[in-house]
Structure formats: structure tokens, C-alpha cells
Design a protein around this motif. Structure first.
Motif, PDB file in Angstrom:
ATOM      1  N   GLN A  80      -0.453 110.577-112.028  1.00 28.74           N
ATOM      2  CA  GLN A  80      -1.188 111.035-113.204  1.00 28.74           C
ATOM      3  C   GLN A  80      -0.877 112.492-113.491  1.00 28.74           C
ATOM      4  O   GLN A  80      -0.268 113.184-112.684  1.00 28.74           O
ATOM      5  CB  GLN A  80      -2.697 110.868-112.979  1.00 28.74           C
ATOM      6  CG  GLN A  80      -3.227 111.758-111.855  1.00 28.74           C
ATOM      7  CD  GLN A  80      -4.732 111.653-111.655  1.00 28.74           C
ATOM      8  OE1 GLN A  80      -5.394 110.801-112.247  1.00 28.74           O
ATOM      9  NE2 GLN A  80      -5.285 112.506-110.818  1.00 28.74           N
ATOM     10  N   PHE A  84      -0.262 113.594-119.483  1.00 29.66           N
ATOM     11  CA  PHE A  84       0.576 113.081-118.403  1.00 29.66           C
ATOM     12  C   PHE A  84       1.650 114.095-118.032  1.00 29.66           C
ATOM     13  O   PHE A  84       1.544 114.785-117.033  1.00 29.66           O
ATOM     14  CB  PHE A  84       1.191 111.739-118.803  1.00 29.66           C
ATOM     15  CG  PHE A  84       1.922 111.056-117.676  1.00 29.66           C
ATOM     16  CD1 PHE A  84       1.232 110.533-116.599  1.00 29.66           C
ATOM     17  CD2 PHE A  84       3.304 110.937-117.699  1.00 29.66           C
ATOM     18  CE1 PHE A  84       1.896 109.916-115.550  1.00 29.66           C
ATOM     19  CE2 PHE A  84       3.987 110.310-116.664  1.00 29.66           C
ATOM     20  CZ  PHE A  84       3.285 109.799-115.586  1.00 29.66           C
ATOM     21  N   GLN A 121      -9.180 107.775-113.618  1.00 26.70           N
ATOM     22  CA  GLN A 121      -8.628 107.568-112.277  1.00 26.70           C
ATOM     23  C   GLN A 121      -9.334 106.420-111.565  1.00 26.70           C
ATOM     24  O   GLN A 121      -8.691 105.583-110.925  1.00 26.70           O
ATOM     25  CB  GLN A 121      -8.736 108.845-111.441  1.00 26.70           C
ATOM     26  CG  GLN A 121      -8.162 108.677-110.037  1.00 26.70           C
ATOM     27  CD  GLN A 121      -8.273 109.933-109.195  1.00 26.70           C
ATOM     28  OE1 GLN A 121      -8.069 111.043-109.698  1.00 26.70           O
ATOM     29  NE2 GLN A 121      -8.596 109.772-107.929  1.00 26.70           N
TER      30      GLN A 121
END
Length: 311
Positions: free
Chosen positions: A106, A112, A247
């Protein structure tokens, strides 16, 4: 100079994994380029370290799933030279992590990765150094893809240029609402150099890859799902941390593939990798040898005792 030495030592020491070891030996010990190709890894690492900034952060969790974070928010997580070196070192750490099962890649702070830091690119713009940087990153991302971990890219915000290439080095890609994946290389007078074009063809096919590269098309979540570049769409998080975070959603999604003993999960990744990269006869022999490492093992015997085949 020995490339990927830790990985080679670990895999060579496992009885019954001779074919897997042969696979890595056949591919320059897990890498694409070595000294026989005129590649000196330490030389290019020294040059890259001259362009500092940002970091690549690695968190190994007790669950067996690690989180790799591209961390350079002031540059939209663009890779500085030192970050390229960091990435190679983090991949080496993951290669030696025998308890690992999965990996989430990530970016920090809501995006990103925007590719290469242009300051470093301008400084190494001569063709010779550019080729060395290309070889270094191809090696690193090939090793990332060949990890015996099931990996997923968590794509939030922008994934541009080298950032788009990075996500192709993962087994899966999860996209967040509003994200954009774009191979912008044509706008820079370039083509992908980190192996992204070759991997993209494997993921979406040559026709779609040609469209994405020649048109520098913006791939938003819906298109990504349609062409197979994305494997799932995450929900907009209601909170920054906790159960609703991106996440955590990625970890929940990945858990269906990493549930179970690490030796079995890693064996699954190895046989898929051999099937993708080797001629059929060699892939079959590798599959047989990897099968031998889990047949009669603790997980196999426990499953037989509990009759879990049809659960």
C-alpha cells in the motif's frame, strides 16, 4: 556477488524442494539479471542511495500477513533512489520470513505511488545509468512477485507510471473508490521499464495491455474490474483505523486465501508460480516435488484425522 543469497540458502536447505531450487537457479537465483549480464547490484545501489527521500516500511504481523508501505507523501509516494534500495532490502527480508503467508502493498497518506521521483530520474538520465536502474527494479519486482506469499496491492488514490508497474508485481489488486491507475509512460516519452508491460499482458491480455499503454488510459475502479486489472472493490472507510479501514478490508479479503498453515499456503504459491513460469514438463516435476513437502506433513495428517475434505 551473490544475488538473492538468503532465499537460495533457505530453499536449498528444504529436502524435497529440489525442483523449486532448480527453478530459482534457472532464473539467476530468483532474479532476472546477474553478473553474467554485466549487472553489478552494489554499484547501482550506491548510485541510487545518492538520491534520498521517503522510505519503504515493512510490518510483519503474527497473522503471517505483512504490510509493505510506500512512504513518501510529499512526492505522492514517488520512488526516490534510496527507496528503490529500501524496497530491495524489504523484499530480502520477506524472502527469509519462513512464517509468512500473505503481503499487502500500500501507499501512505491516501495514495498508492506516483512512480519515480523526477529529481532522481533527471540525475540519472544518461542511458547507461537508466538501464542499470531498470535492471535493478526489474530484479526487485520479479523477486516480489516470486515470493512464496500471496500478495495484494491496496490501490488508493493514484497509481501512476512506476506505481502502476508496482501493482502488477502483486498476485491481486484491490481498488478503493475514486482511485486511478494509469501507465503514463508514453507521456514521458518512455515505455515501462520495471517489467510492468510483460506482467500487464499476463494480467489483462495483450489487446487490453496495448490499449492501456498506447493510450495512457485512466483506469478507474469500474474499468479495472471489467478488464481484470482489479480483483475487488473496497468500500469507502467510515473511520481511518479499525474494522472499516482500507487496510483492514484488504486483510479481511486476503484472509480467505491465507487461512491455514504457512507451509501449505506457501506450497500453493510455489506450484502456481512454477505453472506460470516453467515449461509444462518442468512445472509438473516441480509440482511433484512441492507436493512431497506437504504430503504426510502435520497439516495433511490433521486434515485426514478430522475428515475435513468436504468442509
Amino acid at each position: 556477488m551473490v544475488l538473492c543469497a538468503v532465499r537460495q540458502q533457505l530453499l536449498s536447505s528444504s529436502s524435497g524442494c529440489a525442483a523449486w531450487t532448480r527453478l530459482l537457479q534457472r532464473q539467476s537465483r530468483g532474479c532476472v539479471y546477474s553478473s553474467i549480464h554485466g549487472f553489478n547490484q552494489e554499484e547501482i545501489k550506491e548510485k541510487l542511495q545518492a538520491f534520498p527521500g521517503g522510505s519503504i516500511d515493512l510490518l510483519k504481523q503474527e497473522s503471517g500477513v505483512a504490510v509493505l508501505t510506500i512512504n513518501n507523501p510529499s512526492r505522492m509516494n514517488a520512488f526516490s533512489g534510496s527507496m528503490m534500495v529500501d524496497l530491495e532490502e524489504r523484499v530480502s527480508q520477506l524472502e527469509s520470513w519462513t512464517d509468512g503467508k500473505g503481503l499487502i502493498v500500500q501507499g501512505a497518506a491516501g495514495t498508492f505511488c506516483s512512480g519515480s521521483d523526477l529529481n532522481a530520474v533527471r540525475a540519472i538520465s544518461n542511458p547507461q545509468d537508466g538501464m542499470k536502474m531498470c535492471m535493478f527494479m526489474q530484479n526487485t519486482l520479479t523477486r516480489l512477485l516470486r515470493l512464496p506469499l500471496i500478495s495484494v496491492a491496496l490501490v488508493e488514490g493514484r497509481a501512476l507510471g512506476g506505481g502502476a508497474e508496482l501493482l502488477t508485481a502483486c498476485d491481486f489488486r484491490l481498488v478503493a473508490p475514486g482511485c486511478v491507475i494509469q501507465f503514463v509512460h508514453k507521456h514521458m516519452g518512455l515505455v515501462p521499464g520495471w517489467g510492468g508491460a510483460a506482467r500487464l499482458v499476463h494480467i489483462v491480455g495483450s489487446c487490453q495491455a496495448l490499449k492501456l499503454l498506447s493510450g495512457a488510459l485512466k483506469v478507474e475502479p469500474e474499468l479495472g474490474l471489467q478488464i481484470g486489472l482489479a480483483d475487488g472493490l473496497l468500500e469507502a472507510p467510515q473511520v481511518e483505523e479499525g474494522a472499516g479501514s482500507l487496510q483492514q478490508q484488504a486483510e479481511n479479503w486476503l484472509s480467505r486465501f491465507t487461512k491455514g498453515p504457512a507451509p501449505v499456503i506457501r506450497a500453493v504459491k510455489k506450484v502456481v508460480l512454477s505453472g506460470r513460469e516453467l515449461p509444462l514438463s518442468e512445472a509438473l516435476r516441480t509440482e511433484k516435488d512441492v507436493f512431497g513437502t506437504v504430503w504426510g506433513g502435520p497439516a495433511n495428517l490433521q486434515a485426514l484425522a478430522s475428515r475435513s475434505k468436504h468442509k
